[in-house]
Design a protein around this motif. Structure first.
Motif, PDB file in Angstrom:
ATOM      1  N   ALA A 205       5.897  10.857   6.106  1.00 50.99           N
ATOM      2  CA  ALA A 205       5.793  11.714   5.035  1.00 50.99           C
ATOM      3  C   ALA A 205       6.228  10.685   3.751  1.00 50.99           C
ATOM      4  CB  ALA A 205       6.282  12.875   5.013  1.00 50.99           C
ATOM      5  N   VAL A 206       7.452  10.080   3.847  1.00 48.59           N
ATOM      6  CA  VAL A 206       7.804   9.277   2.820  1.00 48.59           C
ATOM      7  C   VAL A 206       6.858   8.033   2.927  1.00 48.59           C
ATOM      8  CG1 VAL A 206       9.703   7.787   2.201  1.00 48.59           C
ATOM      9  CG2 VAL A 206      10.054   9.778   3.359  1.00 48.59           C
ATOM     10  N   VAL A 207       6.416   7.399   3.741  1.00 42.18           N
ATOM     11  CA  VAL A 207       5.392   6.454   3.352  1.00 42.18           C
ATOM     12  C   VAL A 207       4.213   6.910   2.826  1.00 42.18           C
ATOM     13  CG1 VAL A 207       3.848   4.850   4.971  1.00 42.18           C
ATOM     14  CG2 VAL A 207       6.025   4.875   5.358  1.00 42.18           C
ATOM     15  N   VAL A 208       3.534   8.211   3.021  1.00 44.25           N
ATOM     16  CA  VAL A 208       2.445   8.677   2.237  1.00 44.25           C
ATOM     17  C   VAL A 208       2.836   8.869   0.749  1.00 44.25           C
ATOM     18  CG1 VAL A 208       1.153  10.820   2.144  1.00 44.25           C
ATOM     19  CG2 VAL A 208       1.658   9.794   4.360  1.00 44.25           C
ATOM     20  N   PHE A 209       4.058   9.239   0.632  1.00 41.73           N
ATOM     21  CA  PHE A 209       4.572   9.359  -0.865  1.00 41.73           C
ATOM     22  C   PHE A 209       4.450   8.084  -1.632  1.00 41.73           C
ATOM     23  CE2 PHE A 209       7.939   9.191  -4.004  1.00 41.73           C
ATOM     24  CZ  PHE A 209       7.485  10.373  -4.769  1.00 41.73           C
ATOM     25  N   ILE A 210       5.094   6.906  -0.770  1.00 41.85           N
ATOM     26  CA  ILE A 210       5.012   5.746  -1.602  1.00 41.85           C
ATOM     27  C   ILE A 210       3.643   5.015  -1.678  1.00 41.85           C
ATOM     28  CG2 ILE A 210       5.945   3.351  -1.170  1.00 41.85           C
ATOM     29  CD1 ILE A 210       8.219   4.489   0.339  1.00 41.85           C
ATOM     30  N   THR A 211       2.740   5.110  -0.766  1.00 34.88           N
ATOM     31  CA  THR A 211       1.379   4.562  -0.724  1.00 34.88           C
ATOM     32  C   THR A 211       0.398   5.394  -1.708  1.00 34.88           C
ATOM     33  OG1 THR A 211       1.012   5.614   1.281  1.00 34.88           O
ATOM     34  CG2 THR A 211       1.444   3.483   1.722  1.00 34.88           C
ATOM     35  N   ALA A 212       0.847   6.525  -1.952  1.00 36.01           N
ATOM     36  CA  ALA A 212      -0.070   7.186  -2.908  1.00 36.01           C
ATOM     37  C   ALA A 212      -0.044   6.518  -4.184  1.00 36.01           C
ATOM     38  CB  ALA A 212       0.447   8.815  -2.837  1.00 36.01           C
ATOM     39  N   PHE A 213       1.015   5.807  -4.602  1.00 37.74           N
ATOM     40  CA  PHE A 213       1.015   5.130  -5.790  1.00 37.74           C
ATOM     41  C   PHE A 213      -0.007   3.995  -5.882  1.00 37.74           C
ATOM     42  CE2 PHE A 213       4.743   7.382  -5.968  1.00 37.74           C
ATOM     43  CZ  PHE A 213       5.028   7.574  -7.372  1.00 37.74           C
ATOM     44  N   ILE A 214      -0.691   3.564  -4.686  1.00 29.50           N
ATOM     45  CA  ILE A 214      -1.768   2.786  -4.607  1.00 29.50           C
ATOM     46  C   ILE A 214      -3.277   3.430  -4.607  1.00 29.50           C
ATOM     47  CG2 ILE A 214      -2.615   0.566  -3.310  1.00 29.50           C
ATOM     48  CD1 ILE A 214       0.000   0.354  -2.209  1.00 29.50           C
ATOM     49  N   PRO A 215      -3.808   3.437  -5.626  1.00 29.68           N
ATOM     50  CA  PRO A 215      -5.040   4.267  -5.601  1.00 29.68           C
ATOM     51  C   PRO A 215      -6.093   3.665  -4.681  1.00 29.68           C
ATOM     52  CG  PRO A 215      -4.638   3.609  -7.866  1.00 29.68           C
ATOM     53  CD  PRO A 215      -3.541   3.012  -6.844  1.00 29.68           C
ATOM     54  N   ILE A 216      -6.935   4.705  -4.387  1.00 31.09           N
ATOM     55  CA  ILE A 216      -8.178   4.483  -3.444  1.00 31.09           C
ATOM     56  C   ILE A 216      -7.850   4.075  -2.030  1.00 31.09           C
ATOM     57  CG2 ILE A 216     -10.315   3.066  -3.105  1.00 31.09           C
ATOM     58  CD1 ILE A 216     -10.495   2.581  -5.974  1.00 31.09           C
ATOM     59  N   VAL A 217      -7.063   3.007  -1.926  1.00 29.51           N
ATOM     60  CA  VAL A 217      -6.635   2.358  -0.702  1.00 29.51           C
ATOM     61  C   VAL A 217      -5.237   2.807   0.096  1.00 29.51           C
ATOM     62  CG1 VAL A 217      -8.031   0.407  -0.872  1.00 29.51           C
ATOM     63  CG2 VAL A 217      -5.482   0.316  -1.422  1.00 29.51           C
ATOM     64  N   GLY A 218      -4.523   3.466  -0.559  1.00 30.11           N
ATOM     65  CA  GLY A 218      -2.959   4.087  -0.295  1.00 30.11           C
ATOM     66  C   GLY A 218      -3.132   4.980   0.798  1.00 30.11           C
ATOM     67  N   ALA A 219      -3.893   5.982   0.208  1.00 31.75           N
ATOM     68  CA  ALA A 219      -4.033   7.282   1.380  1.00 31.75           C
ATOM     69  C   ALA A 219      -4.687   6.786   2.687  1.00 31.75           C
ATOM     70  CB  ALA A 219      -4.886   8.206   0.458  1.00 31.75           C
ATOM     71  N   THR A 220      -5.755   6.026   2.356  1.00 30.57           N
ATOM     72  CA  THR A 220      -6.180   5.607   3.727  1.00 30.57           C
ATOM     73  C   THR A 220      -5.237   4.882   4.668  1.00 30.57           C
ATOM     74  OG1 THR A 220      -8.374   5.383   2.586  1.00 30.57           O
ATOM     75  CG2 THR A 220      -8.200   4.148   4.653  1.00 30.57           C
ATOM     76  N   ALA A 221      -4.403   3.880   4.086  1.00 27.58           N
ATOM     77  CA  ALA A 221      -3.659   3.182   4.823  1.00 27.58           C
ATOM     78  C   ALA A 221      -2.478   3.933   5.438  1.00 27.58           C
ATOM     79  CB  ALA A 221      -2.841   2.057   3.700  1.00 27.58           C
ATOM     80  N   ALA A 222      -2.084   4.996   4.559  1.00 27.64           N
ATOM     81  CA  ALA A 222      -1.097   5.983   5.263  1.00 27.64           C
ATOM     82  C   ALA A 222      -1.698   6.924   6.383  1.00 27.64           C
ATOM     83  CB  ALA A 222      -0.736   7.117   4.193  1.00 27.64           C
ATOM     84  N   GLY A 223      -3.109   7.188   6.258  1.00 25.98           N
ATOM     85  CA  GLY A 223      -3.586   8.136   7.355  1.00 25.98           C
ATOM     86  C   GLY A 223      -3.970   7.136   8.498  1.00 25.98           C
ATOM     87  N   ILE A 224      -4.238   6.019   8.441  1.00 22.96           N
ATOM     88  CA  ILE A 224      -4.206   4.965   9.561  1.00 22.96           C
ATOM     89  C   ILE A 224      -2.975   4.768  10.259  1.00 22.96           C
ATOM     90  CG2 ILE A 224      -5.005   2.888  10.357  1.00 22.96           C
ATOM     91  CD1 ILE A 224      -6.983   2.502   7.905  1.00 22.96           C
TER      92      ILE A 224
END
Length: 383
Positions: free
Chosen positions: A256-275
Motif C-alpha cells: 500500500a505504501v508503494v502504491v502511494f509512492i508510485t501514484a506520483f508517477i502519472p500513467i505508469v505508476g499505478a500500473t507498476a504498483a498493480g503488477i
C-alpha cells in the motif's frame, strides 16, 4: 529649340539597391533555424549541468516542490501570529515525520513478513519450474540448473562486488542530497518570498510584473499538483491496501505504501504498483488470487481516474497525455525514478508560466489559441 525650358526635374530611374540576404523567405527561415539551434544548445547545456550536479539540483528541486505544497500551511500559521521560525520548524518536522513514517512502515512490515514471503517464493519457484518443464518447448532440468548457476556466479563475482561498491557510493550521495534537501527546504519555507523578491531585483516595470505573475503561478501549480496527487495517492493506497489485505496477500502494508509512492508517477505508476502486487499474490497465494488483485487494482484506478482525479487535478494538470508520456520518458532517462516523479509537475509549472506570460489570463503570443474568425481575417488581409 524651345525658348523656355521646364523647371521640373527630369525623372531619374530608381536604382535597385543590393538585396539583403536575410530579408527573403529563405533568409527568414534560416534566421528561425539559427534561433532554434541557439535555444537547443542553451537548453542542452542547462540539462547537462543539472545532470552533472544532480546531487545539488535534485534536492533543490524536491525542496522547491515540497515548499510550494506547504506554503499555504506556513502562511496560515503566520496569520495566526505564530512566529516565522516556529511555523517553519513545525511544517518541516511534519514533512520529515510523514516521510520517515512511510519508510518505517515499509521496513517493519517487510521485516516481520519476510520469512513467510521467502518460503512462499521458494514454493512458487518450484511450481514455476514444474510448469516450465511441462511446456511444449523442450526445456530440461539441466538448462534450468545452468541458468540458476549463472545467476549465482554473477552474484558471487567481482562484477557484482563492484556493483555493491557503486551502491554504497549511491547511498552516500543519497544521504548528502537528503541533508541538503532538508536545509534548503527550511530556508524555502522560512524565506521563500524574500528569496524570490531578491532574485527579481534586476527587473522593473512590465518585466517585474511578468516575473511576479510567473513566480506566483509556478508556486500555485506545483503546490496544487502535489496536494492533489497526494490525496489521489492516499485514496489509491487505502483502497488497494484494504483489497489485498482481504484477499490475504502478504506485505499488504508495504505494498500500500508503494502504491502511494508510485501514484506520483502519472500513467505508469499505478500500473507498476498493480503488477508488483499481482506478482506477490501469484508467488504467495496462486494465480486465482493474483487475478483478484489485478481486478482490485483496475477497479480502484478506474474510480480514481474517472471521478477523483478530475475533481482534484482538473485545474492543475492541463497537459496532454502525450506530453506527459514524453516528459516521463525524458525525466526517467535523465534522473531515473526521481526524474519520473518530478518531470510532470515541472512540465505543469512551465505550462502555467506560459499561460500568464502576457497577462493574468493572457498566454504568450505564440501559444494563444487561434480563433477561426481571426484566421479568416488574417487570410483576407494577406490577399
Amino acid at each position: 529649340m524651345p525658348l523656355f525650358r521646364s523647371s521640373a526635374p527630369e525623372p531619374v530611374e530608381a536604382v535597385a539597391g543590393p538585396r539583403k540576404a536575410w530579408s527573403d523567405s529563405f533568409g527568414r527561415l534560416a534566421t528561425r533555424c539559427l534561433q532554434a539551434i541557439i535555444v537547443l544548445v542553451i537548453v542542452a547545456g542547462i540539462v547537462f549541468a543539472a545532470s552533472t550536479l544532480s546531487v545539488v539540483t535534485i534536492p533543490v528541486l524536491i525542496a522547491l516542490i515540497i515548499a510550494s505544497a506547504m506554503h499555504p500551511v506556513v502562511s496560515w500559521l503566520r496569520k495566526h501570529r505564530v512566529p516565522s521560525v516556529l511555523a517553519t520548524l513545525a511544517v518541516l518536522l511534519g514533512v520529515l515525520v510523514v516521510l520517515g513514517l512511510l519508510g518505517w512502515l515499509i521496513v517493519v512490515a517487510v521485516e516481520n513478513q519476510w520469512s513467510d514471503l521467502q518460503d512462499s517464493a521458494v514454493d512458487g519457484f518450484k511450481q514455476l519450474q514444474g510448469w516450465v518443464t511441462s511446456l511444449p518447448i523442450s526445456i530440461s532440468d539441466s538448462q534450468i540448473k545452468d541458468a540458476t548457476k549463472t545467476v549465482t556466479d554473477f552474484i558471487t563475482s567481482a562484477q557484482f562486488g563492484s556493483g555493491a561498491l557503486a551502491g554504497a557510493s549511491a547511498t552516500a550521495n543519497f544521504l548528502t542530497g537528503l541533508v541538503l534537501m532538508i536545509v534548503v527546504l527550511f530556508f524555502f519555507l522560512k524565506d521563500g518570498p524574500r528569496i524570490w523578491e531578491f532574485l527579481l531585483r534586476p527587473f522593473s516595470g512590465s518585466g517585474y510584473a511578468r516575473a511576479r505573475r510567473v513566480g506566483d503561478r509556478v508556486v500555485s501549480t506545483l503546490g496544487g499538483y502535489v496536494r492533489g496527487t497526494a490525496a489521489v495517492a492516499a485514496v489509491d493506497a487505502i483502497g488497494i491496501g484494504i483489497g489485498i489485505a482481504i484477499v490475504g496477500v502478504p506485505l499488504a502494508l508495504p505494498l500500500a505504501v508503494v502504491v502511494f509512492i508510485t501514484a506520483f508517477i502519472p500513467i505508469v505508476g499505478a500500473t507498476a504498483a498493480g503488477i508488483l502486487a499481482a506478482l506477490v499474490a501469484l508467488v504467495a497465494l496462486g494465480p486465482v488470487q493474483a487475478l483478484v488483485v489485478v481486478g482490485i487494482v483496475v477497479l480502484v484506478n478506474q474510480l480514481e481516474g474517472n471521478f477523483l482525479q478530475p475533481v482534484l487535478m482538473g485545474r492543475t494538470l492541463k497537459l496532454h497525455g502525450l506530453v506527459i508520456l514524453v516528459g516521463l520518458t525524458a525525466g526517467t532517462v535523465l534522473a531515473g525514478i526521481t526524474g519520473a516523479v518530478m518531470s510532470v509537475p515541472l512540465l505543469a509549472a512551465a505550462w502555467g508560466a506560459v499561460q500568464v506570460w502576457d497577462g493574468p489570463d493572457q498566454p504568450a503570443r505564440m501559444w494563444r489559441q487561434k480563433r477561426s474568425e481571426d484566421v479568416a481575417v488574417k487570410a483576407r488581409a494577406q490577399r
